[in-house]
Structure formats: C-alpha cells, structure tokens
Design an enzyme around this catalytic site. Structure first.
Site, PDB file in Angstrom:
ATOM      1  N   LYS A   1      -0.375   0.811  -1.726  1.00 44.46           N
ATOM      2  CA  LYS A   1      -0.943   0.521  -1.620  1.00 44.46           C
ATOM      3  C   LYS A   1      -1.760  -0.109  -0.353  1.00 44.46           C
ATOM      4  O   LYS A   1      -0.963  -0.479  -0.048  1.00 44.46           O
ATOM      5  CB  LYS A   1      -0.976  -0.382  -2.704  1.00 44.46           C
TER       6      LYS A   1
ATOM      7  N   SER B   1      -7.351  -3.249  -9.450  1.00 41.67           N
ATOM      8  CA  SER B   1      -7.251  -2.855  -8.136  1.00 41.67           C
ATOM      9  C   SER B   1      -6.689  -2.059  -7.442  1.00 41.67           C
ATOM     10  O   SER B   1      -6.319  -1.317  -6.173  1.00 41.67           O
ATOM     11  CB  SER B   1      -6.860  -4.238  -8.077  1.00 41.67           C
TER      12      SER B   1
ATOM     13  N   SER C   1      -3.652  -5.045 -12.893  1.00 48.40           N
ATOM     14  CA  SER C   1      -3.761  -3.542 -11.714  1.00 48.40           C
ATOM     15  C   SER C   1      -2.587  -3.204 -11.197  1.00 48.40           C
ATOM     16  O   SER C   1      -2.807  -2.181 -10.836  1.00 48.40           O
ATOM     17  CB  SER C   1      -3.734  -4.980 -10.279  1.00 48.40           C
TER      18      SER C   1
END
Length: 563
Positions: free
Chosen positions: A155, A233, A257
């Site tokens: 990420k 997210s 998330s």
C-alpha cells in the site's frame, strides 16, 4: 490441506490478563498527544526532497521461526500450471523444491499486470525492473523461508526506499523516502519482493480514488462495474491480490480498510492487535487506531505475512513490551485427529443478537458459516449480548474523537494549503476544530467500551462474530476477515471475527478450520473480458469515468468521511 499433529502450546489468550491490555490502552490514550510526534511525516508540501528527521533505516533481522515445514504446501493439482494461482505456501513449496525460480514467479505476475492492470487500476507504480532484479538476486542467496522470492503488493502509505510514497495525496506527491517502513523492511529481509505500490484512498480515508474523488481501482470480481465497492482504503492491495497481480500484500486499517476489502474481494485479512505490528514509516491517519496488516488468499498465507511483520520495533513505542509473537503458522495449520478435522483449541464462538437473522443472501451465508463451524469438534456456538450502551459507545458521538488525532500531526499542512487534502478536507478541518473536552470525553468512552467488551463479551466466548469492523477498531482488538460465500450477482460475502488482546493465533486457527471444510477461499475471479487497452484508450476511459455518475465519490460517501 496438511495434516498436523496437536500443538500442545496454549493459545495466547489463555496466557494473558485481559485487564492488562485495558491499562495499556488507557496509558496510550493519555499520552497520545505527547507521543504523536514520534510519527514521522514527510516534509511539507512543496519540499519534495524533505525527509523525516530520523533517516536511519529500521533494524530488522531474519526470523528463522518462519522457516517451518508447516509453512509449505505442495500446490493443488488444479493450480499446478499457473503460478499466479498459487498461495504463498504453495509458491514457497515450489521454490524450496527447485520447481520454479523467483524470477519466473515474478514474471508470471508482471505478465498479468501488463494484460489487466489498465482495467483493475490496482497499482500506483509497478516496479517491474527492480522486482526482476531482486528475484535474480534471491535465486543466488541462501533460502530465507516461505517469503523467499514471493512478489508482494505494498500500500502506498508505507515508506519504500527510493520509491515514491504518496499516500495518494497532493501533499506527498513528490515524496521519496530514504528508507523502508519497518513492516516493508521485515518482509524484504525474509525474501519478499516489492512488485509495486498500490492505489489507496487519499490519505487512507476512502476507497481508492484520485485525491479529487475520481474513482480508480475496481473490485476484481466486477471489473467492468466500478459501482461495486471494492472495500476501504486498502483497495489497491486487495484488487492486486484478488486479481492475481501479486501473491499477497499489505494494507492499513483505521476503520475497516483491511477487513472490508478482504470481505469484498474473497480474501483473508488480519487487522492485528494495536502494537503487534510497527507503524514506523507509515503515513499516519489516526495515532491510536492505525493498524498495519496483511491481505492474503487464505489463513496460512495471512499467518506467514503477519509473522514476518510482527514484533517489537525501537522506532514505535506501541510495539514494545508486548507478549512474544506465537507461532502463527502452526495456528493457521488445520489440526486433524487421524482423518478427522478438529479445532486446534477448544473454541467458543460468540454470536451477537441478530447476526444471522433475516432472508438476505448475507444472512443465509452467515447461517451456513455458523452451521459449518458448529459441526467441527471442539467448536461451540454461544449467544453473547451486546455490551451495555453499545450503540451509544460505538456511535458517531464518540467515534469522531479519532478526527483530532488525524488532524494534529497534519496541522502544518492544514495551515499552509487546504487544497492539498482534496475531497476529504472537511473531515480534517472538523478534527482540527473539535474541542479538548470532546476529545477527553471520547477517550473515556473508548476505555469504557473496551472494558465492557472484555467483561461482557469475552467472559463467555473466545472469539465473537462482527457485523462491522468499527467497534474493535476503536479499542485496538484484533480481527480476521475471510470469505463465506457469494451473492447471486457473484460478489463475495465475508465474515469478520473479533478476538481478545494478542489473540491472532486463535483467530487464525478458527479461519483455518473453516477453510479446511469449505472452498470459498480457493475461488478466483474471472479475468476482465477484454485485453488491455492502449494507453490512449485507457486515458479516454478514465476521462469518461470522471464525468459519469459513478466516476467520483457520491455526496453520501464524502459525508461518511466525517462519521
């Protein structure tokens, strides 16, 4: 599945005092404003070359505990011909037995990225050349365990040395970290290969969009329908793993998330206990609620990833003084008595009122899940109540105290240029304007909520079903998400289980037992229907999406940022 003998070690939740975690949480809340300065932020917008004041790389070492026989499984016959179909455990078996070399595995994933990334839009940047170079290097090094040569998706709020880390934000669009985040460094030292940085919600606030709210990453199960929510997210990581663009990946969770995109895309994700994984080198969202963790294809893979990431880090005081990390790989290995599956440890699953009520597809999948668990020896379903004042303590009146923690380290940015926050600016301003009285009251409410969860839920069960990740996010307790079915439209349905402090081993054992008697986790989405468009076609498609009714976040989704 591997047949494993009984592990005599007790689960960690049988060896710890739950009240000690309450005291630790109280201390963390009390000192949040004093210690938040330990979170390193990139330099102010416009100072692209600025770096955190501490530019030393985190000190990490190889963890030999990862390299155990239980971490390796020979690939299924049905998957033998496609390396991108393998779990980490299966790919590790192939590499360990010299059936494939890391560069072949990396190239298989790069081929899929070339073919399908323009549809999925899972990555912010693909590091093809660096990944191939790393794979060749690992081929000539001593074996490092099950992550040796495994391609991973990271990420884009995790620092990566020499590679832009933007947190998908205008604020950090030119930031290039001088070192890896501790979690990334630990994965790399175990042999993991960074395949790319994944798309995310701007500053980790929504599903993956551009900072202006334009939707990007799609759900891998419905790639031609961007209206299907791909999760929170950590969307890009989830889509990369589900779409077979990476073996596994890592995300962060503050309000769902990791668990939400795992449920939305048929993955197994773990949001560990607060402090179990270091936050050093991760662009923060909320100091007392951010949790790094893996998004994987099954419980065994999640255990391999988490075991590599977890442990104390001098750069993050939240990670120090905790119980040692148990053998999570053993915990995620189904236990058999002869040919008969049993729970690794006798486990009581708490079922909250209304969890499986109704006629919806989700309710039906939940009932089937509970029935499968109840049929496994040494697993017991028990009814547990909602703690006193549950709706009040988990509602927005107290939940909004996370916003000042979000805004505090970003105050220099808020003072310099509000446009840098894009579509989520309102929630950042709300956090900056919330009074001290409201913040203190919210911290007290959080401790009361934790106290009641520990006493009124876990007094009668070991794990508890969840309908939302938020309550456990608030208090820092661990959760695991895993698939339990599909809707009639082919969209995955998942379950979330919450556990006691540091009980990741217990949660993994439950998921592993369930996955030993079901096959939901083996199912993969079909490839996008069309070949990858040309760059011009991809740009035209993005432009069209920007003007469509689903090309941007809706007003309701933007409003959720402040709830």
């Amino acid at each position: 599945m591997t047949k494993a003998s009984t592990d005599v070690q007790l689960p960690l939740d049988r060896l710890l005092d739950r009240r000690a975690f309450l005291a630790r949480t109280a201390a963390l809340a009390a000192t949040a404003t004093a210690t938040v300065g330990t979170v390193a932020l990139p330099g102010l917008a416009g100072l692209a070359s600025a770096a955190p004041s501490d530019t030393s790389a985190p000190a990490v070492t190889f963890n030999p505990e990862l390299d155990r026989g239980a971490a390796y499984n020979k690939p299924r016959e049905s998957a033998m011909s496609d390396p991108t179909e393998w779990t980490i455990s299966e790919a590790a078996w192939m590499i360990r037995h010299n059936k494939i070399v890391p560069v072949e595995l990396v190239q298989a994933y790069l081929d899929r990225i070339v073919a399908y990334e323009s549809t999925y839009q899972a990555f912010n940047v693909v590091l093809a050349e660096a990944a191939v170079k790393a794979a060749r290097q690992w081929a000539n090094r001593p074996h490092r365990g099950p992550l040796h040569g495994i391609p991973l998706a990271i990420k884009d709020n995790y620092f990566t040395e020499g590679v832009p880390t933007t947190a998908n934000s205008y604020l950090f669009q030119d930031f290039v970290p001088p070192y890896d985040a501790t979690s990334v460094a630990k994965l790399v030292v175990q042999g993991g290969i960074v395949l790319g940085k994944t798309q995310m919600g701007p500053l980790a606030t929504t599903r993956a969009t551009l900072p202006n709210g334009q939707v990007t990453t799609v759900n891998a199960w419905t790639p031609t329908n961007p209206s299907t929510n791909p999760g929170g997210s950590s969307t890009g990581t989830a889509t990369a793993v589900a779409g077979r663009l990476a073996s596994s990946g890592i995300g962060t969770q503050t309000g769902g998330s990791i668990t939400s995109p795992s449920n939305a895309q048929n993955l197994t994700g773990i949001r560990p206990t607060m402090g179990r994984v270091s936050l050093a080198g991760i662009v923060p969202l909320t100091y007392t609620r951010d949790h790094p963790g893996p998004l994987a294809r099954d419980a065994k893979d999640a255990a391999i990833m988490l075991m590599a990431m977890a442990g104390p880090d001098p750069a993050d005081p939240r990670s120090q003084g905790l119980p040692p990390v148990p053998n999570l790989i053993n915990a995620a290995t189904p236990r058999y008595d002869g040919d008969n599956l049993r729970m690794r440890w006798k486990t009581r699953i708490g079922v909250l009122p209304g969890y499986a009520d109704g006629s919806s597809e989700t309710a039906a999948a939940r009932r089937a899940f509970l029935a499968e668990m109840a049929a496994i020896p040494e697993c017991e379903l028990v009814e547990v109540p909602f703690p006193d004042e549950w709706s009040l303590l988990t509602g927005s009146a107290f939940n909004n105290v996370r916003l000042p923690e979000r805004s505090e380290p970003f105050m220099p940015y808020l003072r310099s240029d509000l446009r840098g926050f894009g579509v989520s600016v309102t929630s950042w301003l709300q956090g900056a304007l919330l009074g001290a009285n409201g913040w203190v009251t919210g911290q007290r409410a959080k401790l009361l909520l934790l106290d009641r969860i520990l006493d009124q839920i876990f007094s009668s069960c070991d794990v508890v079903v969840q309908t939302s990740p938020v309550p456990f996010d608030i208090v820092g307790l661990p959760e695991i998400a895993f698939p339990i079915g599909f809707s009639g439209g082919g969209v995955p349905i998942g379950a979330i289980l919450g556990g006691q402090p540091y009980a990741e081993d217990r949660l993994l054992s439950v998921a592993a037992a369930y996955q030993a008697v079901t096959d939901w986790h083996w199912r993969r989405p079909a490839d996008p229907p069309a070949a990858a468009p040309s760059p011009a076609e991809a740009a035209a498609a993005r432009s069209a999406a920007a003007t469509s009714s689903r090309g941007r976040l809706t007003a309701e989704e933007v409003a959720e940022l402040t709830q």
